[in-house]
Design an enzyme around this catalytic site. Structure first.
Site, PDB file in Angstrom:
ATOM      1  N   GLU A  45      -2.488   9.497   0.021  1.00 52.06           N
ATOM      2  CA  GLU A  45      -2.217   8.423  -1.211  1.00 52.06           C
ATOM      3  C   GLU A  45      -1.634   9.693  -2.260  1.00 52.06           C
ATOM      4  O   GLU A  45      -1.872  10.829  -2.339  1.00 52.06           O
ATOM      5  CB  GLU A  45      -4.209   8.651  -1.793  1.00 52.06           C
ATOM      6  CG  GLU A  45      -4.610   7.803  -2.748  1.00 52.06           C
ATOM      7  CD  GLU A  45      -6.261   7.511  -2.833  1.00 52.06           C
ATOM      8  OE1 GLU A  45      -6.208   7.118  -4.175  1.00 52.06           O
ATOM      9  OE2 GLU A  45      -6.515   7.791  -1.338  1.00 52.06           O
ATOM     10  N   GLU A 104       0.649  -0.844   0.329  1.00 51.22           N
ATOM     11  CA  GLU A 104      -0.028   0.229   0.046  1.00 51.22           C
ATOM     12  C   GLU A 104       0.614   1.578   0.382  1.00 51.22           C
ATOM     13  O   GLU A 104       0.352   2.592  -0.905  1.00 51.22           O
ATOM     14  CB  GLU A 104      -1.054  -0.013   1.244  1.00 51.22           C
ATOM     15  CG  GLU A 104      -1.998  -0.774   1.374  1.00 51.22           C
ATOM     16  CD  GLU A 104      -2.595  -0.716   0.187  1.00 51.22           C
ATOM     17  OE1 GLU A 104      -3.387   0.613  -0.112  1.00 51.22           O
ATOM     18  OE2 GLU A 104      -3.563  -2.097  -0.249  1.00 51.22           O
TER      19      GLU A 104
END
Length: 264
Positions: A110, A88
Site C-alpha cells: 500500500e 488493487e
C-alpha cells in the site's frame, strides 16, 4: 486396449485435473504476460515478483478456483480475479503505454505511508512491531485478515505480515484465500462469479444482483458502491473487460455496483 475403454479413463483424468485446481489449461504463460503486460516495468515496485509459476502454484492449493462450471465460467473467474487484483495493484494512468489496463500487478505494498492497521481482536492479536497495511494482489489489510489467511495457508502472517510482499506464492495464496472465503454477510467472490450465490430478499431490495459488480461490493463496497458512477469502479470494469477479451469470453451482466448498497 479397445479405444472405447479409454474414454472413462480420459474423463477421470479430466476430473482429477480439475480437482487439482490447475488453471494452466486456460491461461498460459504467454497470456498471463499479455494480461499483466507492464508488471515487470522498471518503475514498478513489484518488478519480478508476481510470476506465472507462483500464480499457478498458489491456484493449485484452492481446488475450486478456476475449475468450477463450464469453460466460459472458468474463464470469467480468472478474468475477474486478475481484474480486481490488478485494480488493487495498478501502476497505470489514463495515458499510460498500452492503456491503463495493461499495468496491473505493479505495486507490492500500500502506498502513501499507511498506518499499522492494527485493531483490537482477541482471536487475531497484533504482534509487537508489526504492521498490517495492504500487501499482495488483493492488498490484504488488518490483523483480522492476516490472521485467518495465514492459518488457512499454514503461514504465521500475524508474526510476519511482510511475507505477503516477499514470498510470491504466499502472496497469491492470500489473495485466493480472500477470493474463495465467504465473510458473512458477504458471499465469497468465487461463489458469485460461478453462479453459486443467489441473492436474498434483502440483497435484491438493496440492489445486489449476481454479476461482476457485486464482487466489487464484496471487496470495497463501503467506499465504492451505491454512490453512482465513480473512477474506482470504472477502473475495475476496465481491467475485467480487457481480460475477458483476451480470454475470449463474454462479460456477463451487472458489471457495476453504482446502485448497490454495501453489505452490512
Amino acid at each position: 486396449m479397445r479405444f472405447g475403454s479409454l474414454i472413462p479413463l480420459l474423463l477421470l483424468a479430466l476430473v482429477l485435473g480439475a480437482a487439482g485446481g490447475d488453471v494452466s489449461g486456460l491461461i498460459s504463460q504467454e497470456l498471463f504476460n499479455e494480461m499483466l503486460k507492464h508488471r515487470n516495468d522498471a518503475n514498478c515496485p513489484g518488478k519480478g515478483f508476481y510470476t506465472y509459476d507462483a500464480f499457478i502454484t498458489a491456484a493449485k492449493s484452492f481446488a475450486e478456483f478456476g475449475v468450477t462450471g463450464d469453460t466460459d465460467t472458468r474463464k470469467r473467474e480468472i478474468a475477474a480475479f486478475l481484474a480486481q487484483t490488478s485494480h488493487e495493484t495498478t501502476g497505470g494512468w489514463a495515458s499510460a503505454p498500452d492503456g491503463p489496463y495493461a499495468w496491473g500487478y505493479c505495486q507490492l505494498r500500500e502506498q502513501n505511508n499507511p498506518g499499522d492497521y492494527c485493531v483490537p481482536n482477541q482471536q487475531w492479536p497484533c504482534a509487537p512491531g508489526q504492521k498490517y497495511y495492504g500487501r499482495g494482489p488483493i492488498q490484504i489489510s488488518y490483523n483480522y485478515n492476516y490472521g485467518p489467511a495465514g492459518k488457512a495457508i499454514n503461514s504465521d502472517l500475524l508474526s510476519n505480515p511482510d511475507a505477503v510482499a516477499t514470498d510470491p506464492v504466499i502472496s497469491f495464496k492470500t489473495a485466493l484465500w480472500f477470493w474463495t472465503t465467504p465473510q458473512s454477510p458477504k458471499p465469497s467472490c468465487h461463489a458469485v462469479v460461478t453462479g453459486q450465490w443467489q441473492p436474498s430478499a434483502a440483497d435484491t431490495a438493496e440492489g445486489r444482483v449476481p454479476g461482476y459488480g457485486v464482487i466489487t461490493n464484496i471487496i470495497n463496497g463501503g467506499i465504492e458502491c451505491g454512490k453512482g458512477s465513480n473512477p474506482q469502479v470504472e477502473d475495475r470494469i476496465g481491467f475485467y473487460k480487457r481480460y475477458c477479451d483476451l480470454l475470449k469470453v463474454g462479460y456477463g451482466n451487472n458489471l457495476d455496483c453504482y446502485n448497490q448498497k454495501p453489505f452490512a
